[in-house]
Structures are given as structure tokens and as C-alpha cells.
Design a protein around this motif. Structure first.
Motif, PDB file in Angstrom:
ATOM      1  N   LYS A  68       0.710  -1.283   0.023  1.00  0.00           N
ATOM      2  CA  LYS A  68       0.032   0.102  -0.002  1.00  0.00           C
ATOM      3  C   LYS A  68       1.008   1.139  -0.228  1.00  0.00           C
ATOM      4  O   LYS A  68       0.521   2.311  -0.685  1.00  0.00           O
ATOM      5  CB  LYS A  68      -0.910   0.091   1.353  1.00  0.00           C
ATOM      6  CG  LYS A  68      -1.858   1.072   1.341  1.00  0.00           C
ATOM      7  CD  LYS A  68      -2.936   1.124   2.323  1.00  0.00           C
ATOM      8  CE  LYS A  68      -3.869   2.283   2.492  1.00  0.00           C
ATOM      9  NZ  LYS A  68      -3.071   3.736   2.557  1.00  0.00           N
ATOM     10  N   ALA A  69       1.934   1.252   0.985  1.00  0.00           N
ATOM     11  CA  ALA A  69       2.758   2.213   0.766  1.00  0.00           C
ATOM     12  C   ALA A  69       3.474   2.664  -0.545  1.00  0.00           C
ATOM     13  O   ALA A  69       3.802   3.808  -0.937  1.00  0.00           O
ATOM     14  CB  ALA A  69       3.994   2.263   1.825  1.00  0.00           C
ATOM     15  N   GLU A  70       3.809   1.538  -1.118  1.00  0.00           N
ATOM     16  CA  GLU A  70       4.419   1.738  -2.531  1.00  0.00           C
ATOM     17  C   GLU A  70       3.502   2.039  -3.607  1.00  0.00           C
ATOM     18  O   GLU A  70       3.742   3.075  -4.458  1.00  0.00           O
ATOM     19  CB  GLU A  70       5.068   0.330  -3.008  1.00  0.00           C
ATOM     20  CG  GLU A  70       5.398   0.334  -4.390  1.00  0.00           C
ATOM     21  CD  GLU A  70       6.756   1.162  -4.525  1.00  0.00           C
ATOM     22  OE1 GLU A  70       7.325   1.333  -5.460  1.00  0.00           O
ATOM     23  OE2 GLU A  70       7.388   1.460  -3.554  1.00  0.00           O
ATOM     24  N   VAL A  71       2.055   1.551  -3.454  1.00  0.00           N
ATOM     25  CA  VAL A  71       1.147   2.171  -4.342  1.00  0.00           C
ATOM     26  C   VAL A  71       0.797   3.643  -3.877  1.00  0.00           C
ATOM     27  O   VAL A  71       0.585   4.538  -4.954  1.00  0.00           O
ATOM     28  CB  VAL A  71      -0.171   1.426  -4.077  1.00  0.00           C
ATOM     29  CG1 VAL A  71      -1.346   2.072  -4.819  1.00  0.00           C
ATOM     30  CG2 VAL A  71      -0.009   0.039  -4.842  1.00  0.00           C
ATOM     31  N   ASP A  72       1.111   4.198  -2.919  1.00  0.00           N
ATOM     32  CA  ASP A  72       0.781   5.359  -2.294  1.00  0.00           C
ATOM     33  C   ASP A  72       1.883   6.559  -3.212  1.00  0.00           C
ATOM     34  O   ASP A  72       1.593   7.309  -3.627  1.00  0.00           O
ATOM     35  CB  ASP A  72       0.750   5.569  -0.999  1.00  0.00           C
ATOM     36  CG  ASP A  72      -0.715   4.915  -0.330  1.00  0.00           C
ATOM     37  OD1 ASP A  72      -1.684   4.760  -1.160  1.00  0.00           O
ATOM     38  OD2 ASP A  72      -0.805   4.797   0.922  1.00  0.00           O
ATOM     39  N   ARG A  73       3.088   5.860  -3.057  1.00  0.00           N
ATOM     40  CA  ARG A  73       4.131   6.539  -3.573  1.00  0.00           C
ATOM     41  C   ARG A  73       4.200   6.723  -4.900  1.00  0.00           C
ATOM     42  O   ARG A  73       4.388   7.607  -5.645  1.00  0.00           O
ATOM     43  CB  ARG A  73       5.241   5.832  -3.175  1.00  0.00           C
ATOM     44  CG  ARG A  73       6.747   6.572  -3.592  1.00  0.00           C
ATOM     45  CD  ARG A  73       8.115   5.742  -3.395  1.00  0.00           C
ATOM     46  NE  ARG A  73       7.891   4.539  -4.508  1.00  0.00           N
ATOM     47  CZ  ARG A  73       8.346   4.745  -5.734  1.00  0.00           C
ATOM     48  NH1 ARG A  73       8.757   5.882  -6.183  1.00  0.00           N
ATOM     49  NH2 ARG A  73       8.321   3.691  -6.522  1.00  0.00           N
ATOM     50  N   LEU A  74       3.696   5.538  -5.570  1.00  0.00           N
ATOM     51  CA  LEU A  74       3.636   5.651  -7.167  1.00  0.00           C
ATOM     52  C   LEU A  74       2.427   6.642  -7.537  1.00  0.00           C
ATOM     53  O   LEU A  74       2.501   7.502  -8.738  1.00  0.00           O
ATOM     54  CB  LEU A  74       3.182   4.272  -7.853  1.00  0.00           C
ATOM     55  CG  LEU A  74       4.278   3.406  -7.640  1.00  0.00           C
ATOM     56  CD1 LEU A  74       3.949   1.810  -7.935  1.00  0.00           C
ATOM     57  CD2 LEU A  74       5.472   3.840  -8.513  1.00  0.00           C
ATOM     58  N   ARG A  75       1.439   6.621  -6.774  1.00  0.00           N
ATOM     59  CA  ARG A  75       0.165   7.549  -7.020  1.00  0.00           C
ATOM     60  C   ARG A  75       0.941   9.065  -6.732  1.00  0.00           C
ATOM     61  O   ARG A  75       0.360   9.876  -7.805  1.00  0.00           O
ATOM     62  CB  ARG A  75      -1.075   7.077  -6.019  1.00  0.00           C
ATOM     63  CG  ARG A  75      -2.143   8.193  -6.400  1.00  0.00           C
ATOM     64  CD  ARG A  75      -3.183   7.768  -5.260  1.00  0.00           C
ATOM     65  NE  ARG A  75      -3.830   6.432  -5.512  1.00  0.00           N
ATOM     66  CZ  ARG A  75      -3.913   5.578  -4.747  1.00  0.00           C
ATOM     67  NH1 ARG A  75      -3.024   5.802  -3.687  1.00  0.00           N
ATOM     68  NH2 ARG A  75      -4.171   4.378  -5.009  1.00  0.00           N
ATOM     69  N   GLU A  76       1.513   9.180  -5.899  1.00  0.00           N
ATOM     70  CA  GLU A  76       1.915  10.542  -5.653  1.00  0.00           C
ATOM     71  C   GLU A  76       2.992  11.044  -6.750  1.00  0.00           C
ATOM     72  O   GLU A  76       2.879  12.153  -7.272  1.00  0.00           O
ATOM     73  CB  GLU A  76       2.729  10.707  -4.337  1.00  0.00           C
ATOM     74  CG  GLU A  76       1.609  10.725  -3.134  1.00  0.00           C
ATOM     75  CD  GLU A  76       2.726  10.652  -1.794  1.00  0.00           C
ATOM     76  OE1 GLU A  76       4.060  10.905  -1.857  1.00  0.00           O
ATOM     77  OE2 GLU A  76       1.864  10.720  -0.665  1.00  0.00           O
ATOM     78  N   GLU A  77       3.708   9.999  -7.192  1.00  0.00           N
ATOM     79  CA  GLU A  77       4.655  10.416  -8.383  1.00  0.00           C
ATOM     80  C   GLU A  77       3.830  10.471  -9.628  1.00  0.00           C
ATOM     81  O   GLU A  77       4.226  11.560 -10.409  1.00  0.00           O
ATOM     82  CB  GLU A  77       5.591   9.138  -8.636  1.00  0.00           C
ATOM     83  CG  GLU A  77       6.634   9.322  -9.651  1.00  0.00           C
ATOM     84  CD  GLU A  77       7.693   8.195  -9.695  1.00  0.00           C
ATOM     85  OE1 GLU A  77       8.259   7.941 -10.703  1.00  0.00           O
ATOM     86  OE2 GLU A  77       7.587   7.364  -8.704  1.00  0.00           O
ATOM     87  N   ASN A  78       2.757   9.782  -9.761  1.00  0.00           N
ATOM     88  CA  ASN A  78       1.951   9.676 -10.900  1.00  0.00           C
ATOM     89  C   ASN A  78       1.153  11.345 -10.860  1.00  0.00           C
ATOM     90  O   ASN A  78       1.213  12.084 -12.049  1.00  0.00           O
ATOM     91  CB  ASN A  78       0.749   8.884 -11.053  1.00  0.00           C
ATOM     92  CG  ASN A  78       0.168   9.012 -12.284  1.00  0.00           C
ATOM     93  OD1 ASN A  78       0.644   8.789 -13.315  1.00  0.00           O
ATOM     94  ND2 ASN A  78      -1.213   8.739 -12.238  1.00  0.00           N
ATOM     95  N   GLU A  79       0.855  11.620  -9.560  1.00  0.00           N
ATOM     96  CA  GLU A  79       0.080  13.016  -9.763  1.00  0.00           C
ATOM     97  C   GLU A  79       1.350  14.173 -10.121  1.00  0.00           C
ATOM     98  O   GLU A  79       0.965  15.066 -10.738  1.00  0.00           O
ATOM     99  CB  GLU A  79      -0.168  13.236  -8.432  1.00  0.00           C
ATOM    100  CG  GLU A  79      -1.468  12.363  -8.058  1.00  0.00           C
ATOM    101  CD  GLU A  79      -2.821  12.785  -8.862  1.00  0.00           C
ATOM    102  OE1 GLU A  79      -2.959  13.918  -8.962  1.00  0.00           O
ATOM    103  OE2 GLU A  79      -3.208  11.801  -9.231  1.00  0.00           O
ATOM    104  N   GLY A  80       2.521  14.049  -9.486  1.00  0.00           N
ATOM    105  CA  GLY A  80       3.579  14.979  -9.934  1.00  0.00           C
ATOM    106  C   GLY A  80       3.683  15.050 -11.505  1.00  0.00           C
ATOM    107  O   GLY A  80       3.839  16.089 -11.891  1.00  0.00           O
ATOM    108  N   LEU A  81       3.875  13.793 -12.105  1.00  0.00           N
ATOM    109  CA  LEU A  81       3.903  13.823 -13.618  1.00  0.00           C
ATOM    110  C   LEU A  81       2.820  14.425 -14.108  1.00  0.00           C
ATOM    111  O   LEU A  81       3.138  15.420 -15.277  1.00  0.00           O
ATOM    112  CB  LEU A  81       4.369  12.404 -14.128  1.00  0.00           C
ATOM    113  CG  LEU A  81       5.540  11.445 -13.634  1.00  0.00           C
ATOM    114  CD1 LEU A  81       5.366   9.998 -14.014  1.00  0.00           C
ATOM    115  CD2 LEU A  81       6.823  12.268 -13.981  1.00  0.00           C
ATOM    116  N   LYS A  82       1.793  14.358 -13.814  1.00  0.00           N
ATOM    117  CA  LYS A  82       0.208  14.838 -14.239  1.00  0.00           C
ATOM    118  C   LYS A  82       0.538  16.449 -14.217  1.00  0.00           C
ATOM    119  O   LYS A  82       0.337  17.132 -15.300  1.00  0.00           O
ATOM    120  CB  LYS A  82      -0.943  14.488 -13.498  1.00  0.00           C
ATOM    121  CG  LYS A  82      -1.129  12.925 -13.838  1.00  0.00           C
ATOM    122  CD  LYS A  82      -2.460  12.614 -13.367  1.00  0.00           C
ATOM    123  CE  LYS A  82      -2.974  11.359 -13.782  1.00  0.00           C
ATOM    124  NZ  LYS A  82      -4.226  10.936 -13.053  1.00  0.00           N
TER     125      LYS A  82
END
Length: 238
Positions: A68-82
């Protein structure tokens, strides 16, 4: 140690609560105790299984927490890319609108001779007037005076070439508002002819004047092959 204590307490409790216990014979009591011991052993085995299952569940929970922590990190990274992608798209749209709204376009290119052959210099008026104009977008270059006048403020890029023979000094100087900037130069030499070129980027304000001049005692040559040239363009307005 705790399990043994639990077993003993359980036996004692059963002794006190079992109805009719005092009325049983010795064989009945021994058999009853064996049954209870087997029950307690089975209970202990079950308890071990439960603890093992609990350990596996805890390990699974830890693994899921990490995932879940990895998914949250990837979600934050994806938001940053967006966010960065959106900013880039907005910048591109701004540039497109700026270009569509008539961003200044300034460029010129010319050579010295517009027909036949021409030798320029030595002379008192050393300004080189380039008569053969290839392009003059923005009308910044004046072919009657040889002077380019910046129509807008910005960074401009200029290049020039010179060609001459060994009977005279060959070369020219790029002037900005009457001040020397860069030049080409070739002195008297044993070879038959000399060619050279140079370039420079200059920050200009609207109205600044740029032109080419001969060296003192210098001479250049040109014909329709375009050996002696002068060009410039606006890199970006400022």
C-alpha cells in the motif's frame, strides 16, 4: 510454562464443577482425567495452529502495508508527473498563442554585389552596402545604407563573410551603434586570395544600428557567387 499452568488450572476447575465427581470409582476418575488431558492436548495443538496462522496473517498484513505504501508513492509520483505535464502543455499553448498573435519575425541576408564584379576599398567611407538582398523579413535592413536597425528589443544573431585578394588587407568589422564588435582580418600574404567569416549574438534595443565596415586600407571582392555577405535574425524578443 504458561501452558502447563493453564492445563493445571483447567483440571482443577473441572474437578470442582464436574457433577457427581465424588461418586465415580477410581477407574472412572482415571479415564475421565485421560479424556480431559487429551482434550487439553488437542486444545494446545489447536492453539499452536492459531498462533502460526496469526503469525502468517501478521506477515501478510505487513506485506500488504508495504505494498500500500508503494502504491501510495507511485500515486503521488503519478500526480507529480500529471502536474508537470499539464504545466508543459500550458507553456506550449502559450507559445503557440504568442506565435499566432504575431510574435515579431525579423531576418535578413544580403551579399555585396547585385550584378557583375565589385571591389570595395580602400576608401574613406568604409561602410559596406550589401545590394543583393536575399531576404528582409521585418524590413530591418536598409539596402541603400547597408545598416540594419533593430525593430524590436531582443537577442539577435549576426554572421558575415569576406573575400579578397592579397594586394590589400582583407576583412571587415561588425559595428553596433558605431562601436566595434567582431571582425575578420587577413593581411598581405603570398597566397592569391583569402576568405574568412565570423558571427556574434548581440542584445539590442529597438533602434540600435548594426552595419559592416572595411578595415583601414582594406578591400573586399564580390560577384554573383556571393563571397562577401551579411546576415542576421532575431533569436527571441526581450
Amino acid at each position: 510454562m504458561e501452558f502447563r499452568a493453564l492445563r493445571l488450572l483447567t483440571l482443577l476447575g473441572l474437578l470442582f464443577v464436574e457433577p457427581g465427581f465424588g461418586q465415580r470409582g477410581d477407574m472412572d476418575v482415571g479415564e475421565w482425567l485421560r479424556e480431559k488431558a487429551e482434550l487439553l492436548n488437542a486444545f494446545g495443538d489447536k492453539l499452536k495452529d492459531v498462533r502460526a496462522l496469526e503469525a502468517r496473517l501478521n506477515a501478510t498484513v505487513d506485506q500488504l502495508t508495504g505494498q500500500k505504501a508503494e502504491v501510495d508513492r507511485l500515486r503521488e509520483e503519478n500526480e507529480g508527473l500529471k502536474t508537470r505535464l499539464s504545466a508543459t502543455e500550458e507553456e506550449i499553448d502559450t507559445l503557440k498563442q504568442s506565435n499566432a498573435n504575431g510574435a515579431p519575425r525579423v531576418a535578413f541576408s544580403a551579399s555585396l554585389a547585385d550584378f557583375g564584379e565589385i571591389y570595395k576599398g580602400p576608401c574613406t567611407d568604409k561602410t559596406l552596402i550589401y545590394k543583393r538582398v536575399f531576404s528582409n523579413t521585418g524590413d530591418g535592413y536598409d539596402q541603400s545604407t547597408g545598416v540594419f536597425t533593430a525593430p524590436v528589443c531582443g537577442l539577435y544573431f549576426f554572421s558575415f563573410s569576406t573575400y579578397g585578394y592579397n594586394t590589400h588587407v582583407t576583412g571587415a568589422i561588425l559595428m553596433k551603434n558605431g562601436a566595434r564588435q567582431v571582425s575578420t582580418y587577413d593581411g598581405l600574404a603570398a597566397d592569391g586570395s583569402d576568405g574568412a567569416g565570423n558571427a556574434v549574438a548581440l542584445q539590442l534595443v529597438a533602434g540600435d544600428a548594426v552595419h559592416m565596415e572595411l578595415w583601414d586600407g582594406g578591400r573586399v571582392f564580390d560577384n554573383l557567387n556571393g563571397h562577401t555577405t551579411f546576415s542576421g535574425f532575431l533569436v527571441f524578443p526581450a
